[in-house]
Enzyme design. Structure first.
Site, PDB file in Angstrom:
ATOM      1  N   GLY A  25       9.548  -2.593  54.377  1.00 21.56           N
ATOM      2  CA  GLY A  25       8.820  -1.416  53.883  1.00 21.56           C
ATOM      3  C   GLY A  25       8.664  -0.430  55.032  1.00 21.56           C
ATOM      4  N   GLY A  27       7.854   3.787  54.991  1.00 23.89           N
ATOM      5  CA  GLY A  27       6.592   4.341  54.500  1.00 23.89           C
ATOM      6  C   GLY A  27       5.772   4.948  55.625  1.00 23.89           C
ATOM      7  N   ASP A  55      14.054  -1.431  53.967  1.00 27.58           N
ATOM      8  CA  ASP A  55      13.330  -0.897  52.817  1.00 27.58           C
ATOM      9  C   ASP A  55      14.136  -1.204  51.569  1.00 27.58           C
ATOM     10  OD1 ASP A  55      11.451   0.669  51.274  1.00 27.58           O
ATOM     11  OD2 ASP A  55      10.899   1.542  53.209  1.00 27.58           O
ATOM     12  N   TYR A  65      -5.083  -2.988  43.162  1.00 28.15           N
ATOM     13  CA  TYR A  65      -4.683  -3.012  44.575  1.00 28.15           C
ATOM     14  C   TYR A  65      -5.673  -3.864  45.379  1.00 28.15           C
ATOM     15  CZ  TYR A  65      -3.901  -0.947  49.260  1.00 28.15           C
ATOM     16  OH  TYR A  65      -3.656  -0.740  50.594  1.00 28.15           O
ATOM     17  N   LYS A  76      -5.092  -7.397  47.378  1.00 32.64           N
ATOM     18  CA  LYS A  76      -5.361  -7.545  48.817  1.00 32.64           C
ATOM     19  C   LYS A  76      -6.361  -8.679  49.050  1.00 32.64           C
ATOM     20  CE  LYS A  76      -2.608  -4.469  50.574  1.00 32.64           C
ATOM     21  NZ  LYS A  76      -1.466  -4.888  51.386  1.00 32.64           N
TER      22      LYS A  76
HETATM   23  C1  AKB Z   1      -5.240   3.759  49.630  1.00 33.93           C
HETATM   24  O1  AKB Z   1      -5.924   4.793  49.577  1.00 33.93           O
HETATM   25  O2  AKB Z   1      -4.840   3.130  48.651  1.00 33.93           O
HETATM   26  C2  AKB Z   1      -4.898   3.208  50.993  1.00 33.93           C
HETATM   27  C3  AKB Z   1      -5.899   2.195  51.453  1.00 33.93           C
HETATM   28  C4  AKB Z   1      -7.269   2.604  51.801  1.00 33.93           C
HETATM   29  O3  AKB Z   1      -5.585   1.051  51.565  1.00 33.93           O
HETATM   30  N1  AKB Z   1      -4.788   4.252  51.951  1.00 33.93           N
END
Ligand code: AKB
Length: 331
Positions: A23, A26, A49, A155, A159
């Site tokens: 990646g 990016g 990538d 997201y 994580k």
């Molecule tokens: C996002 O805004 O998704 C990223 C992060 C804070 O992980 N920049």
């Protein structure tokens, strides 16, 4: 004598590490690859990538889909890679549009790389986590390392789960995996993509181009941020630290400085007096509302000496200076 020792060490560092950055085209990857190549030598850092990019002209480059475990293994073996920086991921705003793809990429990509280390094919992994692991019930000010974590975005969920997997692979299989919870990252060398904190990069581009910026967050939405040189420094420092110094194998809180759209606009106005900001909130405001306003990074400071250099004022003038230079070279 001291010089000879230094040169021998440098030679050793350059010849013994073979690094794969997945990646790499990016926002973080672009700058990280350049910095790693300065330290370890161009030939020892393989950029990769999911599709070929301009980066392929600067040094070794591979097209890799991290979800293709067999393809990944072949490339790792062919280049005799021993360290992987896994940066491929969907960020918060994009992930909300494609939750299943985000889960698949963010999670199974990590598991494929962790497996390579479990099988002793590679010996060190860097994987970025994020402030998105925190959620609406987390204390917002000076958010501690250990606290309530109930992320409300896909997201953040990916994580959070990724942190647990990293810690599990370390405890169960001795995998040397290291991680940082990045705040919003601001840099001038490449464009961000798909994040909630991205407004803090776009504001500079639009400010220089048109003198105005329409912000998708509210004027008082304070978020933790960091300037890219600090983020790259932190990433390389944690990877270079002696293993016994890395006491946290899920992910370390990392902090730079915090500001709201109103505050960064005021800072930009010092350089572009006619700059104007307007506000039109969208769904990203809800994501921002669920995240901390500031982060306590004292564990990173205590364990491996983390200390940021840039504050809001320093970052703003450096961004403007560099973007102006970049634009005038282009013309
Ligand atoms: C996002 O805004 O998704 C990223 C992060 C804070 O992980 N920049």
């Amino acid at each position: 004598m001291a010089l000879r020792f230094f040169l021998l060490n440098l030679y050793d560092m350059q010849t013994s590490e073979k690094i794969l950055v997945i990646g790499s085209s990016g926002q973080i990857g672009t700058e990280l690859v350049q910095n790693l190549r300065n330290i370890y030598g161009v030939e020892n850092v393989i950029a990769s990538d999911v599709k070929i990019t301009e980066q392929s002209k600067e040094g070794p480059f591979e097209v890799i889909d991290v979800l293709n475990a067999q393809g990944l293994l072949e490339i790792v073996k062919r280049h005799k890679v021993n360290q992987v920086y896994l940066l491929a991921a969907l960020l918060s705003a994009t992930a909300e549009k494609m939750p299943k793809l985000a889960w698949d990429l963010n999670m199974n990509g990590l598991l494929n790389v962790l497996e390579l280390a479990k099988e002793k094919i590679i010996n060190k992994i860097y994987w970025p986590s994020s402030i998105a692991v925190f959620g609406p019930n987390t204390p917002k000010e000076n958010t501690p390392q250990y606290t309530v974590m109930e992320p409300s975005t896909v997201y953040g969920i990916s994580k959070q789960a990724g942190e647990r997997w990293c810690e599990y692979y370390f405890n169960r299989y001795g995998v040397d995996v290291r991680s940082l919870r990045y705040p919003g990252l601001i840099g001038w060398k490449s464009a961000p993509g798909g994040g909630t904190t991205d407004y803090a990069v776009h504001i500079f581009h639009e400010g220089l181009k048109s003198g105005t910026y329409e912000c998708f967050l509210s004027e008082n939405a304070v978020l933790p941020m960091m300037y890219m040189p600090d983020a790259v420094k932190a990433t390389i420092s944690i990877m270079q630290a002696e293993p016994e110094k890395i006491k946290i194998r899920s992910s370390y809180n990392l902090a730079g400085f915090s500001f709201s759209p109103k505050e960064i606009a005021a800072e930009i106005k010092k350089h572009i007096p006619d700059f104007r900001i307007t506000y039109k909130q969208d769904s990203r405001q809800q994501i921002a509302d669920s995240w901390p306003k500031s982060i306590d990074a004292s564990e990173a400071f205590k364990d491996w000496g983390w200390k940021p250099e840039f504050d809001l004022t320093g970052m703003t003038s450096d961004m403007i200076k560099n973007l102006q230079k970049k634009q005038s070279i282009k013309i």
